[in-house]
Write an enzyme that holds these catalytic residues in place. Sequence first.
Site, PDB file in Angstrom:
ATOM      1  N   GLN A 259       0.855  -1.012   0.207  1.00 38.26           N
ATOM      2  CA  GLN A 259      -0.131   0.372  -0.010  1.00 38.26           C
ATOM      3  C   GLN A 259       0.756   1.390  -0.328  1.00 38.26           C
ATOM      4  O   GLN A 259       0.605   2.444  -0.683  1.00 38.26           O
ATOM      5  CB  GLN A 259      -0.734  -0.162   1.081  1.00 38.26           C
ATOM      6  CG  GLN A 259      -2.471   0.752   0.981  1.00 38.26           C
ATOM      7  CD  GLN A 259      -3.386   0.003   0.237  1.00 38.26           C
ATOM      8  OE1 GLN A 259      -2.825  -1.169  -0.140  1.00 38.26           O
ATOM      9  NE2 GLN A 259      -3.524   0.671  -1.015  1.00 38.26           N
ATOM     10  N   HIS A 262       1.962   2.671  -3.426  1.00 38.78           N
ATOM     11  CA  HIS A 262       1.367   4.391  -3.914  1.00 38.78           C
ATOM     12  C   HIS A 262       1.323   5.339  -4.182  1.00 38.78           C
ATOM     13  O   HIS A 262       1.857   6.086  -4.875  1.00 38.78           O
ATOM     14  CB  HIS A 262      -0.625   3.711  -3.700  1.00 38.78           C
ATOM     15  CG  HIS A 262      -0.893   2.736  -3.858  1.00 38.78           C
ATOM     16  ND1 HIS A 262      -1.414   2.609  -5.780  1.00 38.78           N
ATOM     17  CD2 HIS A 262      -1.529   1.982  -3.207  1.00 38.78           C
ATOM     18  CE1 HIS A 262      -2.364   2.078  -5.591  1.00 38.78           C
ATOM     19  NE2 HIS A 262      -2.307   0.981  -4.658  1.00 38.78           N
ATOM     20  N   GLU A 328     -10.057   2.546   4.265  1.00 39.82           N
ATOM     21  CA  GLU A 328     -10.699   1.957   3.474  1.00 39.82           C
ATOM     22  C   GLU A 328     -10.046   0.541   2.372  1.00 39.82           C
ATOM     23  O   GLU A 328     -10.827   0.282   2.459  1.00 39.82           O
ATOM     24  CB  GLU A 328      -8.798   3.396   1.865  1.00 39.82           C
ATOM     25  CG  GLU A 328      -9.645   2.968   0.410  1.00 39.82           C
ATOM     26  CD  GLU A 328      -8.580   3.456  -0.122  1.00 39.82           C
ATOM     27  OE1 GLU A 328      -8.845   3.601  -1.598  1.00 39.82           O
ATOM     28  OE2 GLU A 328      -7.192   3.394   0.261  1.00 39.82           O
ATOM     29  N   HIS A 329      -9.041   0.301   3.196  1.00 41.79           N
ATOM     30  CA  HIS A 329      -8.626  -0.922   3.225  1.00 41.79           C
ATOM     31  C   HIS A 329      -8.276  -1.895   4.622  1.00 41.79           C
ATOM     32  O   HIS A 329      -7.476  -2.131   4.940  1.00 41.79           O
ATOM     33  CB  HIS A 329      -7.525  -1.507   2.002  1.00 41.79           C
ATOM     34  CG  HIS A 329      -7.577  -0.833   1.205  1.00 41.79           C
ATOM     35  ND1 HIS A 329      -7.392   0.235   0.424  1.00 41.79           N
ATOM     36  CD2 HIS A 329      -8.224  -1.210  -0.275  1.00 41.79           C
ATOM     37  CE1 HIS A 329      -7.437   0.780  -0.347  1.00 41.79           C
ATOM     38  NE2 HIS A 329      -7.773  -0.820  -1.191  1.00 41.79           N
ATOM     39  N   ASP A 362      -7.087  -5.518  -5.715  1.00 44.60           N
ATOM     40  CA  ASP A 362      -6.631  -4.272  -6.419  1.00 44.60           C
ATOM     41  C   ASP A 362      -7.426  -3.722  -8.163  1.00 44.60           C
ATOM     42  O   ASP A 362      -7.655  -3.555  -9.039  1.00 44.60           O
ATOM     43  CB  ASP A 362      -5.183  -3.701  -6.194  1.00 44.60           C
ATOM     44  CG  ASP A 362      -5.280  -2.759  -4.883  1.00 44.60           C
ATOM     45  OD1 ASP A 362      -6.136  -1.978  -4.473  1.00 44.60           O
ATOM     46  OD2 ASP A 362      -4.075  -2.783  -4.702  1.00 44.60           O
ATOM     47  N   HIS A 421     -51.268  23.280   0.530  1.00 47.41           N
ATOM     48  CA  HIS A 421     -51.126  21.932   0.373  1.00 47.41           C
ATOM     49  C   HIS A 421     -52.801  20.798   0.918  1.00 47.41           C
ATOM     50  O   HIS A 421     -52.932  19.887   0.030  1.00 47.41           O
ATOM     51  CB  HIS A 421     -50.197  21.133   1.854  1.00 47.41           C
ATOM     52  CG  HIS A 421     -48.667  21.947   0.958  1.00 47.41           C
ATOM     53  ND1 HIS A 421     -48.197  22.973   0.749  1.00 47.41           N
ATOM     54  CD2 HIS A 421     -47.585  20.910   1.028  1.00 47.41           C
ATOM     55  CE1 HIS A 421     -46.989  23.103   0.078  1.00 47.41           C
ATOM     56  NE2 HIS A 421     -46.245  21.553   0.425  1.00 47.41           N
TER      57      HIS A 421
END
Length: 436
Positions: A259, A262, A328-329, A362, A421
């Site tokens: 990770q 990235h 996220e993961h 991924d 209404h």
Amino acid sequence: MRGRLAAGETLDYRRIVPRAPFDVAAAMAAVAPVCEDVATRGLDALTELSEKFDGVVPEHFRVPAEALAEAEAQLDPEVRAAFEVAIERRRVVAQAERGDDSVAVDVAPGARVIHKTIPVNRVGLYVPGGLAPLSSSVIMNVVPAQVAGVKSIAVTSPPQKEFGGLPHPSILALCRILGVEEVYAVGGAQAVAMFAYGVPGLCEPVDLVTGPGNIYVVAAKRLLKGRIGIDSEAGPTEIAILADASADPDHVAADLISQAEHDPLAGSVLVTDSPELAERVAAAIEPQIGRTLHQERIRTALTGEQSGIVLVDDLEQGLAVVDAYGAEHLEIHTAGAFDLAQRVTNAGAIFVGTYSPVSLGDYCAGSTHVLPTAGAAAHSSGLTVQSFLRQVHVINYSADALADVKKTVEVFARAENLPAHGAAVTVRFADDPSIS
């Protein structure tokens, strides 16, 4: 964090656990004039901005069909086979995500509400092309949009100097394989603005923009939200791993490193109740980094404030920490990992056990890899077929069914001090004295 609860300390896990700084509000000041420039000057603005930010001006901002065909023809057969496995698995899962087009509910005789799903008409999909050409993001955006039934799909990715101002060839090849003909060599905030406002003679406006990007792409999405729909404001990527003494330290180290590969801002966090495992993972990291390509980037990410090892008293506290973090993961490397995974409430995606690494997700697990970051998993979901569908209620009442609730509407309207209404219902039965 070991022993701190027992000592009577109150712990705010969301503040304590490492996370990368990501100031979208500050970036909005930079992207606002860029977006305004595209809105007012169109193609001329794209030309100047491409030269300024990408260092190259494409011969054609819309990628010609011949370039797409050439990219597909030159694609390595092994890479193509990998792409096709990923496409097929993502499509199978996406079909399950699609659900029913409509569900009719009869709340009373003659009183029907139809819950209808309608795909967005036109979407713009952003594919990053910075530190890594994320061709996998083409699959993750295009496949669910196609399964949802979106009629008009456009893809954009930054122009690359080394490819003559075109996006990366694998991105173009995947677009061609997936049947996407409208592809642009435009990146950054200007790409989002192009999709939002349209550029006469080049690109029609879209209804929705999806896909990850850098902070300026995210800032443009926030700025233009309302004119367009967006999927999320994705920040730096992150992984959290909840592990106990049964975990394999080499596997955990490899996943933290993968990770970090990235981005220098990528977050890699290990949460464990085992000091011994923490030590073994820390010892395993450096030898593995030495065998990787992007060593400087990885070391920057792993030594940044967004990464670290969190020691907890037990897995119960560990579960509370990862829920507060909302990664996220999230990988779970514990005894009884699947059962523990069922108790997680905040995560973009959950990877169970040592044979379900994030890198599988991924590419070809079949799941989405466009996921909420920065704790947004507490309130948001990843990009799925549902992201491209709108939920619409179709209300179909007969005269008798409306008459049955006439008084209910009138009373409710008076209670809200909105008598017109109620009158809108009353007038429909003015000639029928039997209905009070």
